[in-house]
Enzyme design. Structure first.
Site, PDB file in Angstrom:
ATOM      1  N   SER A   1       0.849  -1.190   0.000  1.00 37.69           N
ATOM      2  CA  SER A   1       0.000   0.000   0.000  1.00 37.69           C
ATOM      3  C   SER A   1       0.885   1.240   0.000  1.00 37.69           C
ATOM      4  O   SER A   1       1.707   1.411  -0.896  1.00 37.69           O
ATOM      5  CB  SER A   1      -0.965  -0.049   1.183  1.00 37.69           C
TER       6      SER A   1
ATOM      7  N   GLU B   1      -8.990  -6.198  -2.841  1.00 38.96           N
ATOM      8  CA  GLU B   1      -8.474  -4.951  -2.295  1.00 38.96           C
ATOM      9  C   GLU B   1      -9.437  -4.287  -1.304  1.00 38.96           C
ATOM     10  O   GLU B   1      -9.721  -4.848  -0.267  1.00 38.96           O
ATOM     11  CB  GLU B   1      -8.105  -3.992  -3.437  1.00 38.96           C
TER      12      GLU B   1
ATOM     13  N   HIS C   1      -7.356  -6.024   0.943  1.00 37.30           N
ATOM     14  CA  HIS C   1      -6.146  -5.193   0.976  1.00 37.30           C
ATOM     15  C   HIS C   1      -5.358  -5.541   2.232  1.00 37.30           C
ATOM     16  O   HIS C   1      -5.879  -5.453   3.337  1.00 37.30           O
ATOM     17  CB  HIS C   1      -6.574  -3.723   0.990  1.00 37.30           C
TER      18      HIS C   1
END
Length: 427
Positions: free
Chosen positions: A113, A244, A341
């Site tokens: 990320s 995600e 995610h």
């Protein structure tokens, strides 16, 4: 006083030269730390791969990316001190890692990320040149930094919020941390678009507190319009998770979505292109329910960013770019979190049992963790993620979009979701 490194090594002062893997945490550029998640624990990865694992902390948000350059030469690098902290940590690794059994000439930076965005930015920073030799970007292909204009507007808004101006800017040093942090949050609140979809390809320049293209510390946009020449020789491993940010983890009712709601969501996001996007998702994932289809459509831009970064890197014809998609679906909470995610991190660090609340633990997750972590280890050691536990993994090219899909059965796939990419990411 946040500048710290955490380190795991199989041996100290033993004369060995092990690959070094330096982890950059997520949380955008505003939050997180090198030890906040159980998945970041480096012991299992260090033991499995006979590697040295390093995690680190650095300045974030207003403390790391406040652009005060126009207020005096003493502030000329202020917009990027958070990134310069990472460079300082890499310099520490260069100067000290031999005592911990690590090879200063075999350093991999990897992050997820915002951590992936930090990896991407470092590839374009001259001060980081020579401090790392491989790069891994997980769900973080943030190829744009903030512009001077964007960062200056944010600074002006912050100073106004604190009733400061050019004559009193030095008083920032006296503002209590909590007050400064609250002001920083107040001036960076952005409404979500109606569709709930953010263009991930440009999100790096939309985050507020972020690395700034200042012409000095960060001389250019990290990966636009091309890859930085200084890192042409650095092999890149880049990818995303299947679902995600769009999962049912907090909303069990999401799994009850029907075709009508899917169509409404797609129309909100894509207008006249809605049917094409939905049809493309169904062709790629024929067994998916409407919410799973919506998730694939809604996060397709995250994968688009990773594919774009890999293609730009491959176009240099100097070092390979390998692409992956982590598609494994967690069984916890009846599968609602999906392939969320951050879900790959426990597998990268070989920590699926330690993180059983995310993975469910057990042999299935453990088996996939072996395949994923070994790929990262082999990449750190050789610049090539191939190992006997995986199908042969070829580098990505613009023609193939070769992607290793990590799931219960791992598979190398070529252009498998091109129809969805074409439909959902036309702009």
């Amino acid at each position: 006083d946040c500048l710290r490194v955490n380190l795991w090594t199989p041996g100290v002062n033993d004369g060995k030269k092990r690959p070094v893997m330096v982890w950059l945490h997520g949380g955008g550029y505003t939050a997180g730390s090198g030890q906040e998640l159980l998945s970041y624990d480096g012991e299992n990865l260090a033991r499995r791969g006979d590697v040295v694992v390093v995690t680190l902390n650095h300045r974030l948000n207003v403390f790391g990316f406040l652009n005060l350059a126009k207020y005096g030469s003493q502030y000329q690098d202020s917009a990027n001190v958070g990134m310069l902290d990472i460079v300082a940590a890499l310099e520490w690794v260069r100067d000290n890692i031999a005592a911990f059994g690590g090879d200063r000439d075999l350093v991999t930076i990897f992050g997820q990320s915002g951590g992936g965005g930090k990896v991407t930015a470092l590839m374009a920073m001259s001060s980081a040149k020579g401090l790392f030799h491989r790069a891994i970007v997980e769900s973080g292909s943030l190829m744009y930094g903030a512009t001077e204009e964007q960062s200056q507007k944010l600074t002006d808004a912050l100073l106004a919020k604190l009733s400061l101006d050019a004559s009193s800017v030095d008083k920032l040093q006296q503002v209590p941390v909590d007050q400064l942090e609250a002001a920083a949050v107040a001036v960076t609140t952005h409404p979500m678009p109606r569709s709930g979809i953010i263009d991930f390809r440009h999100i790096g320049s939309m985050l507020g507190w972020a690395p700034v293209v200042d012409g000095r510390v960060l001389p250019r946009q990290p990966f636009e319009p091309d890859a930085p020449a200084q890192s042409a020789h650095i092999p890149l491993l880049v990818g995303t998770t299947l679902n995600e940010f769009v999962t049912a983890i907090h909303h069990p009712e999401s799994m009850e979505m029907d075709d009508a709601l899917l169509k409404t969501r797609a129309q909100d996001a894509f207008g006249d292109n809605a049917d094409r996007s939905s049809d493309a998702a169904k062709s790629v994932y024929p067994n998916a329910n409407p919410f799973e289809l919506w998730s694939a459509i809604a996060v397709s831009g995250v994968r688009a960013s990773a594919l774009s970064q890999a293609r730009i890197k491959a176009a240099q014809n100097a070092a390979p770019a390998y692409c992956y998609q982590f598609a494994w679906q967690t069984p916890v909470l009846n599968g609602r979190p999906m392939s969320f995610h951050c879900s790959e991190i426990a597998f990268v660090f070989d920590n699926t049992d330690r993180c059983e609340n995310m993975t469910g633990g057990g042999p299935s997750a453990r088996d996939l963790a072996a395949k994923v972590s070994e790929a990262w280890i082999h990449f750190a050691r050789t610049g090539d993620p191939n190992h006997p536990g995986l199908p042969h993994w070829t580098p990505l090219t613009a023609e193939t979009n070769a992607t290793m899909v990590f799931d219960t059965q791992c598979e190398l796939r070529h252009r498998f979701d091109q129809a969805l990419q074409d439909a959902a990411n036309r702009a």
